[in-house]
Write a protein that holds these residues in place. Structure first.
Motif, PDB file in Angstrom:
ATOM      1  N   ILE B  93       6.062  68.160 -10.033  1.00  0.00           N
ATOM      2  CA  ILE B  93       4.944  68.233  -9.074  1.00  0.00           C
ATOM      3  C   ILE B  93       4.111  69.496  -9.300  1.00  0.00           C
ATOM      4  O   ILE B  93       2.884  69.442  -9.374  1.00  0.00           O
ATOM      5  CB  ILE B  93       5.508  68.237  -7.620  1.00  0.00           C
ATOM      6  N   VAL B  94       4.824  70.643  -9.428  1.00  0.00           N
ATOM      7  CA  VAL B  94       4.129  71.928  -9.562  1.00  0.00           C
ATOM      8  C   VAL B  94       3.302  71.952 -10.850  1.00  0.00           C
ATOM      9  O   VAL B  94       2.172  72.452 -10.869  1.00  0.00           O
ATOM     10  CB  VAL B  94       5.141  73.105  -9.507  1.00  0.00           C
ATOM     11  N   LYS B  95       3.849  71.377 -11.929  1.00  0.00           N
ATOM     12  CA  LYS B  95       3.130  71.333 -13.212  1.00  0.00           C
ATOM     13  C   LYS B  95       1.808  70.577 -13.032  1.00  0.00           C
ATOM     14  O   LYS B  95       0.765  71.012 -13.513  1.00  0.00           O
ATOM     15  CB  LYS B  95       4.002  70.623 -14.266  1.00  0.00           C
ATOM     16  N   GLU B  96       1.874  69.445 -12.328  1.00  0.00           N
ATOM     17  CA  GLU B  96       0.663  68.651 -12.069  1.00  0.00           C
ATOM     18  C   GLU B  96      -0.348  69.436 -11.236  1.00  0.00           C
ATOM     19  O   GLU B  96      -1.545  69.398 -11.481  1.00  0.00           O
ATOM     20  CB  GLU B  96       1.017  67.372 -11.292  1.00  0.00           C
ATOM     21  N   VAL B  97       0.185  70.147 -10.218  1.00  0.00           N
ATOM     22  CA  VAL B  97      -0.695  70.890  -9.312  1.00  0.00           C
ATOM     23  C   VAL B  97      -1.386  72.027 -10.063  1.00  0.00           C
ATOM     24  O   VAL B  97      -2.591  72.253  -9.901  1.00  0.00           O
ATOM     25  CB  VAL B  97       0.108  71.427  -8.096  1.00  0.00           C
ATOM     26  N   ILE B  98      -0.621  72.738 -10.915  1.00  0.00           N
ATOM     27  CA  ILE B  98      -1.202  73.858 -11.665  1.00  0.00           C
ATOM     28  C   ILE B  98      -2.279  73.343 -12.631  1.00  0.00           C
ATOM     29  O   ILE B  98      -3.374  73.887 -12.711  1.00  0.00           O
ATOM     30  CB  ILE B  98      -0.107  74.642 -12.430  1.00  0.00           C
ATOM     31  N   ARG B  99      -1.956  72.243 -13.312  1.00  0.00           N
ATOM     32  CA  ARG B  99      -2.926  71.621 -14.224  1.00  0.00           C
ATOM     33  C   ARG B  99      -4.217  71.333 -13.442  1.00  0.00           C
ATOM     34  O   ARG B  99      -5.324  71.559 -13.919  1.00  0.00           O
ATOM     35  CB  ARG B  99      -2.317  70.305 -14.752  1.00  0.00           C
ATOM     36  N   HIS B 100      -4.025  70.864 -12.222  1.00  0.00           N
ATOM     37  CA  HIS B 100      -5.135  70.503 -11.376  1.00  0.00           C
ATOM     38  C   HIS B 100      -5.904  71.738 -10.875  1.00  0.00           C
ATOM     39  O   HIS B 100      -7.133  71.762 -10.888  1.00  0.00           O
ATOM     40  CB  HIS B 100      -4.602  69.671 -10.212  1.00  0.00           C
ATOM     41  N   HIS B 101      -5.161  72.798 -10.457  1.00  0.00           N
ATOM     42  CA  HIS B 101      -5.813  74.036 -10.006  1.00  0.00           C
ATOM     43  C   HIS B 101      -6.662  74.634 -11.120  1.00  0.00           C
ATOM     44  O   HIS B 101      -7.768  75.113 -10.877  1.00  0.00           O
ATOM     45  CB  HIS B 101      -4.777  75.088  -9.586  1.00  0.00           C
ATOM     46  N   GLU B 102      -6.128  74.580 -12.338  1.00  0.00           N
ATOM     47  CA  GLU B 102      -6.869  75.137 -13.478  1.00  0.00           C
ATOM     48  C   GLU B 102      -8.157  74.347 -13.697  1.00  0.00           C
ATOM     49  O   GLU B 102      -9.207  74.918 -13.987  1.00  0.00           O
ATOM     50  CB  GLU B 102      -5.993  75.145 -14.739  1.00  0.00           C
ATOM     51  N   ALA B 103      -8.058  73.017 -13.531  1.00  0.00           N
ATOM     52  CA  ALA B 103      -9.245  72.166 -13.699  1.00  0.00           C
ATOM     53  C   ALA B 103     -10.282  72.483 -12.615  1.00  0.00           C
ATOM     54  O   ALA B 103     -11.483  72.547 -12.888  1.00  0.00           O
ATOM     55  CB  ALA B 103      -8.847  70.689 -13.657  1.00  0.00           C
ATOM     56  N   VAL B 104      -9.792  72.709 -11.372  1.00  0.00           N
ATOM     57  CA  VAL B 104     -10.696  73.055 -10.267  1.00  0.00           C
ATOM     58  C   VAL B 104     -11.378  74.395 -10.566  1.00  0.00           C
ATOM     59  O   VAL B 104     -12.598  74.537 -10.422  1.00  0.00           O
ATOM     60  CB  VAL B 104      -9.934  73.121  -8.910  1.00  0.00           C
TER      61      VAL B 104
END
Lengths: 119, 119
Positions: B93-104
Motif C-alpha cells: 500500500i505504502v509503495k503505491e501511495v509514495i508512487r502516487h505522492h511523487e506523481a502529485v
C-alpha cells in the motif's frame, strides 16, 4: 516585513502539521479496520484451502478470479476509487492465498496466514 | 458396494461445493468492505500528498512507516493474523501511495488513486 512573512509561514506550517496529524490518525484507524477484515477474509480462504486440499481441487481458479476482478473494478468505480489499483490489490491478495493453499496442500504446517483454533 | 461409495462421495462433493459457495460469498463481502475502506484511506493519503507537495515535504517518511509497521504487526497478532503478511500488505500500500505522492508533486494530473470532487 521579513519577520511578518516568517510568522505567517510558521502559522501555515503549524496548521499543516496539525492537519497531517489528523489525517494520519484517520489512516491508522482505516488500517486497523482493514487488517481486522483481512484477518477474517483469510479465515474464510483458509477453510477454502482445506476444502480444496481435501477434494484435490486446484489451488487456483482462473474463472473465479476473473469474476472477482470484474466485480472489484465495478465496486471501486462506485467508491470513486482507481479500479486498476483495486485489481492490483486483489492480485496481491490472491497470489498470497494461492501460495498459502499450495503450502497447505503440500502439508506444510507453518504456512498459516491465520492462527487456527488448535494452535 | 461400489455404487454406495459413489453416492456417499457424491454427497460429500455436493456438501463441499455448497460450503465453498458460502465461503466465497463471505469473501466477496469482505472484499467489498475492504475496497470501500481502501478508497476512504486513499482519500486521506491524497490529502496528505497535497499537503506534502504544498510544503515541499518528502513523499516518503521512514520514521512514520516504521511506526505503522510495528503497530500493524501488533494489531495482526491481536487478530490472530500473520504479522508478516500484515507488513507485506502495508508495504504494498505504502509503495503505491509514495508512487502516487511523487506523481502529485511532479504535477501529473492522471495519477489519481481516488477521484477528486472536481473531476
Amino acid at each position: 516585513m521579513g519577520s511578518e512573512t516568517t510568522t505567517a509561514e510558521q502559522d501555515d506550517v503549524a496548521r499543516a502539521r496539525e492537519l497531517l496529524r489528523d489525517l494520519r490518525a484517520s489512516i491508522d484507524n482505516f488500517d486497523a479496520a482493514i487488517v481486522y477484515l483481512l484477518a477474517e477474509r483469510f479465515r474464510a480462504t483458509e477453510q477454502v484451502g482445506r476444502l480444496k486440499a481435501a477434494h484435490k481441487l486446484p489451488a487456483a481458479d482462473p474463472t473465479r478470479e476473473r469474476e472477482q476482478i470484474a466485480r472489484l473494478r465495478t465496486l471501486a468505480k462506485d467508491a470513486k476509487f482507481n479500479p486498476d489499483f483495486a485489481e492490483k490489490f486483489l492480485n496481491f491478495i490472491v497470489k498470497e492465498v494461492i501460495r498459502h493453499h499450495e503450502a497447505v496442500a503440500s502439508g506444510s504446517t507453518d504456512a498459516g496466514l491465520v492462527q487456527s483454533a488448535q494452535s
